[in-house]
Design an enzyme around this catalytic site. Structure first.
Site, PDB file in Angstrom:
ATOM      1  N   LYS A   1     -14.473  55.147 -15.044  1.00  0.00           N
ATOM      2  CA  LYS A   1     -14.740  53.447 -14.967  1.00  0.00           C
ATOM      3  C   LYS A   1     -13.195  52.303 -14.708  1.00  0.00           C
ATOM      4  O   LYS A   1     -12.245  53.092 -15.005  1.00  0.00           O
ATOM      5  CB  LYS A   1     -15.134  53.096 -16.265  1.00  0.00           C
ATOM      6  CG  LYS A   1     -16.396  51.751 -16.286  1.00  0.00           C
ATOM      7  CD  LYS A   1     -17.637  52.142 -15.631  1.00  0.00           C
ATOM      8  CE  LYS A   1     -18.488  51.728 -15.076  1.00  0.00           C
ATOM      9  NZ  LYS A   1     -19.487  51.957 -14.512  1.00  0.00           N
TER      10      LYS A   1
ATOM     11  N   ASP B   1     -19.950  48.473  -9.148  1.00  0.00           N
ATOM     12  CA  ASP B   1     -20.811  48.364 -10.637  1.00  0.00           C
ATOM     13  C   ASP B   1     -20.904  47.027 -10.930  1.00  0.00           C
ATOM     14  O   ASP B   1     -20.790  46.323  -9.581  1.00  0.00           O
ATOM     15  CB  ASP B   1     -19.487  49.226 -11.544  1.00  0.00           C
ATOM     16  CG  ASP B   1     -20.347  48.461 -13.312  1.00  0.00           C
ATOM     17  OD1 ASP B   1     -21.268  49.860 -13.463  1.00  0.00           O
ATOM     18  OD2 ASP B   1     -19.411  48.157 -13.817  1.00  0.00           O
TER      19      ASP B   1
HETATM   20  P1  NDP Z   1     -24.685  43.311 -10.096  1.00  0.00           P
HETATM   21  O1  NDP Z   1     -23.073  42.424 -10.520  1.00  0.00           O
HETATM   22  O2  NDP Z   1     -25.281  43.570  -8.831  1.00  0.00           O
HETATM   23  O3  NDP Z   1     -25.636  42.110 -11.197  1.00  0.00           O
HETATM   24  C1  NDP Z   1     -25.176  42.178 -12.020  1.00  0.00           C
HETATM   25  C2  NDP Z   1     -26.443  41.183 -12.686  1.00  0.00           C
HETATM   26  O4  NDP Z   1     -26.384  41.291 -14.644  1.00  0.00           O
HETATM   27  C3  NDP Z   1     -26.367  39.186 -12.131  1.00  0.00           C
HETATM   28  O5  NDP Z   1     -28.076  38.820 -12.268  1.00  0.00           O
HETATM   29  C4  NDP Z   1     -25.460  38.568 -13.558  1.00  0.00           C
HETATM   30  O6  NDP Z   1     -25.749  37.056 -13.304  1.00  0.00           O
HETATM   31  C5  NDP Z   1     -25.858  39.511 -14.752  1.00  0.00           C
HETATM   32  N1  NDP Z   1     -25.581  38.955 -15.158  1.00  0.00           N
HETATM   33  C6  NDP Z   1     -24.577  39.228 -16.237  1.00  0.00           C
HETATM   34  N2  NDP Z   1     -23.877  38.602 -17.306  1.00  0.00           N
HETATM   35  C7  NDP Z   1     -24.909  38.840 -18.067  1.00  0.00           C
HETATM   36  C8  NDP Z   1     -25.438  38.286 -19.034  1.00  0.00           C
HETATM   37  N3  NDP Z   1     -24.582  37.683 -20.634  1.00  0.00           N
HETATM   38  N4  NDP Z   1     -26.625  37.952 -18.756  1.00  0.00           N
HETATM   39  C9  NDP Z   1     -27.914  38.568 -18.787  1.00  0.00           C
HETATM   40  N5  NDP Z   1     -27.769  38.618 -17.144  1.00  0.00           N
HETATM   41  C10 NDP Z   1     -26.555  38.284 -16.955  1.00  0.00           C
HETATM   42  O7  NDP Z   1     -24.241  44.554 -11.385  1.00  0.00           O
HETATM   43  P2  NDP Z   1     -25.691  46.078 -11.062  1.00  0.00           P
HETATM   44  O8  NDP Z   1     -26.655  45.512 -11.335  1.00  0.00           O
HETATM   45  O9  NDP Z   1     -24.598  47.040 -10.414  1.00  0.00           O
HETATM   46  O10 NDP Z   1     -25.086  46.599 -12.679  1.00  0.00           O
HETATM   47  C11 NDP Z   1     -25.860  46.115 -13.939  1.00  0.00           C
HETATM   48  C12 NDP Z   1     -25.277  46.658 -15.121  1.00  0.00           C
HETATM   49  O11 NDP Z   1     -26.111  48.432 -14.589  1.00  0.00           O
HETATM   50  C13 NDP Z   1     -24.226  46.711 -15.317  1.00  0.00           C
HETATM   51  O12 NDP Z   1     -24.232  47.406 -17.142  1.00  0.00           O
HETATM   52  C14 NDP Z   1     -23.726  48.358 -13.973  1.00  0.00           C
HETATM   53  O13 NDP Z   1     -23.228  48.549 -15.248  1.00  0.00           O
HETATM   54  C15 NDP Z   1     -25.038  49.235 -14.431  1.00  0.00           C
HETATM   55  N6  NDP Z   1     -24.946  50.263 -13.937  1.00  0.00           N
HETATM   56  C16 NDP Z   1     -24.606  49.900 -12.644  1.00  0.00           C
HETATM   57  C17 NDP Z   1     -25.077  50.666 -11.590  1.00  0.00           C
HETATM   58  C18 NDP Z   1     -24.979  50.904  -9.284  1.00  0.00           C
HETATM   59  O14 NDP Z   1     -24.568  51.463  -9.063  1.00  0.00           O
HETATM   60  N7  NDP Z   1     -24.612  49.125  -9.068  1.00  0.00           N
HETATM   61  C19 NDP Z   1     -25.025  52.284 -11.898  1.00  0.00           C
HETATM   62  C20 NDP Z   1     -25.467  52.494 -13.598  1.00  0.00           C
HETATM   63  C21 NDP Z   1     -24.868  51.057 -13.975  1.00  0.00           C
HETATM   64  P3  NDP Z   1     -24.513  36.173 -13.039  1.00  0.00           P
HETATM   65  O15 NDP Z   1     -24.759  36.111 -11.964  1.00  0.00           O
HETATM   66  O16 NDP Z   1     -24.310  35.378 -13.881  1.00  0.00           O
HETATM   67  O17 NDP Z   1     -23.471  36.999 -13.219  1.00  0.00           O
HETATM   68  O1  2IT Z   2     -22.413  52.938 -14.335  1.00  0.00           O
HETATM   69  C1  2IT Z   2     -22.806  53.689 -13.146  1.00  0.00           C
HETATM   70  O2  2IT Z   2     -23.005  54.963 -13.778  1.00  0.00           O
HETATM   71  C2  2IT Z   2     -22.236  53.251 -12.205  1.00  0.00           C
HETATM   72  N1  2IT Z   2     -21.562  52.329 -11.679  1.00  0.00           N
HETATM   73  C3  2IT Z   2     -22.139  53.729 -10.607  1.00  0.00           C
HETATM   74  C4  2IT Z   2     -21.126  55.308 -11.023  1.00  0.00           C
HETATM   75  C5  2IT Z   2     -21.117  55.873  -8.991  1.00  0.00           C
HETATM   76  O3  2IT Z   2     -19.397  56.185  -9.259  1.00  0.00           O
HETATM   77  O4  2IT Z   2     -22.027  55.588  -8.564  1.00  0.00           O
END
Ligand code: NDP
Ligand code: 2IT
Length: 449
Positions: free
Chosen positions: A129, A169
């Site tokens: 990460k 992420d």
């Molecule tokens: P994005 O940046 O696309 O979206 C994040 C969202 O979460 C935004 O709407 C943000 O709002 C909101 N947010 C952040 N902090 C808070 C909080 N304290 N309370 C409520 N909402 C909050 O990120 P992703 O959707 O890619 O990632 C979201 C989660 O999923 C993370 O934990 C990430 O590690 C995990 N993840 C992502 C993967 C991926 O492929 N992208 C894969 C697996 C897991 P604001 O605009 O206000 O900051």
């Molecule tokens: O938390 C996760 O699994 C990710 N942000 C995706 C990682 C990846 O290499 O696609």
């Protein structure tokens, strides 16, 4: 105290002797250790090789300065990191996060989790990460580009298709991957699978953008099917409004569930009892693509009510699906969910449910599914993106969606196989034991390193 509790206490005491001030990392380690220490105790080779203890220290941590100029010419300095946790079962693999709260505690916790998640996919991917304490929200495209170029100018020497393959992420989406990969290509003169999450026109995979959110829903369907249930009519409180949340919501809606909420760090968007319509979700996705727009500023265009300062968990629901960030669902939230009749909590985000909240869910017999199992679809399709890049042959969308469904189903099977208890399936136990098993076997094969 049982023997198992004793063993865990001794293990954590050894952890504490070597690590200070890392509460997030310690929490992630404690959770896995509680599940796998009995398996280790039953296998003298694992005990002797100190396999779990070795996994509490990442293979390496890379830290660097990222210096860039904003549109007004002012100079900014940020910290950039890559935690390469384990390459026991494949090249390091995991996302990059741009968020002001990024630090080495959270990144070590997330890299540790990623190793077991990636192991569960069955694909050849180790765990990593990285990211920076840079806040992309409100920055112009030009500023984001300058930041990404400065970041990759340091990171490029540490990554590559056979060593470490970053992806997106929190705060790193299609735009950022474009600038990051563009700089990698520019410096190295190579176009390889050194990153995933690329645009489909330039080496990316179909379904990668949707994969994490869709995968969570596919997993949830297996959980429900064990109780002869479907999503039809069930109310789901989703948090977040980013990549994971919006695609999970889209798939939930298409599967007959009622998506009751979305949220951001400042409040919650409420749909009303019927849930969001597919058109509302599509409009929201459109508004949230590209330049940053707060959820409050999307509410009117989407035709939903935004409640500032409120979490999604205040809404009465059957299923809670945290898809935003770590520690966003605490003990009080878990108590509220239980009181309002919630039956399932499934993590789309990484580590969103605190340890105290998990205990509260357990004492209320609420089924809990950890992110390392439920959100593995994103990294799984990243793995498929690497395969397509290596073959120089892009696959069809339907083919990839099918493979994603198959991988999520296999992860569910492993959770059941290793997590079955007299009280039903303990998904955390199953995910930890199955994920650890593959990594531990590989480490034993390599000897002491
Ligand atoms: P994005 O940046 O696309 O979206 C994040 C969202 O979460 C935004 O709407 C943000 O709002 C909101 N947010 C952040 N902090 C808070 C909080 N304290 N309370 C409520 N909402 C909050 O990120 P992703 O959707 O890619 O990632 C979201 C989660 O999923 C993370 O934990 C990430 O590690 C995990 N993840 C992502 C993967 C991926 O492929 N992208 C894969 C697996 C897991 P604001 O605009 O206000 O900051
Ligand atoms: O938390 C996760 O699994 C990710 N942000 C995706 C990682 C990846 O290499 O696609």
């Amino acid at each position: 105290m049982s023997n198992g509790d004793d063993e865990l206490a001794r293990f954590l005491a050894r952890f504490d002797a070597h690590h200070q001030g890392l509460p997030e990392f310690r929490g992630a380690v404690a959770e896995v250790a509680a599940s796998v220490l009995p398996d280790i105790a039953a296998d003298s080779a694992l005990v002797r090789a100190r396999v779990l203890e070795r996994l509490t220290v990442p293979d390496r941590i890379i830290a660097f300065r990222v210096c860039w100029e904003d549109d007004a010419g002012e100079v900014h300095v940020n910290r950039g990191y890559r935690v390469q946790h384990s390459n026991a079962v494949g090249p390091y693999k995991g996302g990059l996060r741009f968020h002001p709260q990024v630090n080495l505690d959270t990144l070590q916790a997330l890299a540790f989790e990623q190793t077991f998640k990636n192991s569960l996919t069955g694909l050849p991917m180790g765990g990593a990460k990285g990211g920076a304490d840079f806040d992309p929200r409100g920055r112009s495209d030009a500023e984001i580009m300058r930041f990404c170029r400065a970041f990759m100018t340091e990171l490029y020497r540490h990554i590559g298709p056979d060593t470490d393959v970053p992806a997106g992420d929190l705060g790193v989406g299609a735009r950022e991957i474009g600038f990051l990969f563009g700089q990698y290509k520019h410096i190295t003169g190579t176009v390889t699978a050194a990153m995933t999450g690329k645009g489909v026109l330039w080496g990316g995979s179909q379904v990668r953008a949707e994969a994490t959110g869709y995968g969570v829903v596919y997993f949830l369907q297996h959980v429900l099917a064990r109780g002869q249930r479907t999503l039809e009519g069930l109310g789901v409180a989703v948090s977040g409004a980013g990549n994971v949340a919006l695609h999970a919501a889209e798939k939930l809606c298409a599967s007959g569930a009622r998506v009751l909420t979305l949220s951001d760090s400042r409040g919650t968007l409420e749909a009303g009892p019927g849930g969001f319509a597919a058109e509302q979700l599509a409009r929201l996705k459109e508004l949230r693509t590209g330049e940053y727009r707060a959820l409050a500023d999307c509410a009117a265009a989407v035709g939903a009510r935004y409640v500032a300062g409120q979490k999604a968990w205040a809404t009465s629901c059957d299923i809670a699906m945290p898809c935003a960030t770590q520690n966003e669902l605490d003990e009080n939230d878990a108590r509220t969910l239980a009181a309002n009749g919630c039956r399932w909590v499934i993590e789309g985000a990484n580590l969103p449910v605190t340890a105290a909240a998990r205990a509260m869910l357990r004492s209320n017999s609420i089924v809990f599914v950890p992110g390392k199992a439920a959100n593995a679809g994103g990294v799984a399709v990243s793995g498929l993106e690497i395969t397509q890049n290596r073959m120089s042959l892009p696959w069809e969308r339907a083919d990839i969606d099918q493979r994603l469904q198959h991988i999520m189903s296999r992860i569910h099977d492993q959770c059941v196989q290793y997590g079955e208890t007299p009280d039903g399936v303990d998904y955390s136990l199953g995910a930890n034991r199955a994920g650890f098993r593959r990594v531990a076997r590989a480490m034993l094969a390599f000897g002491i390193q």
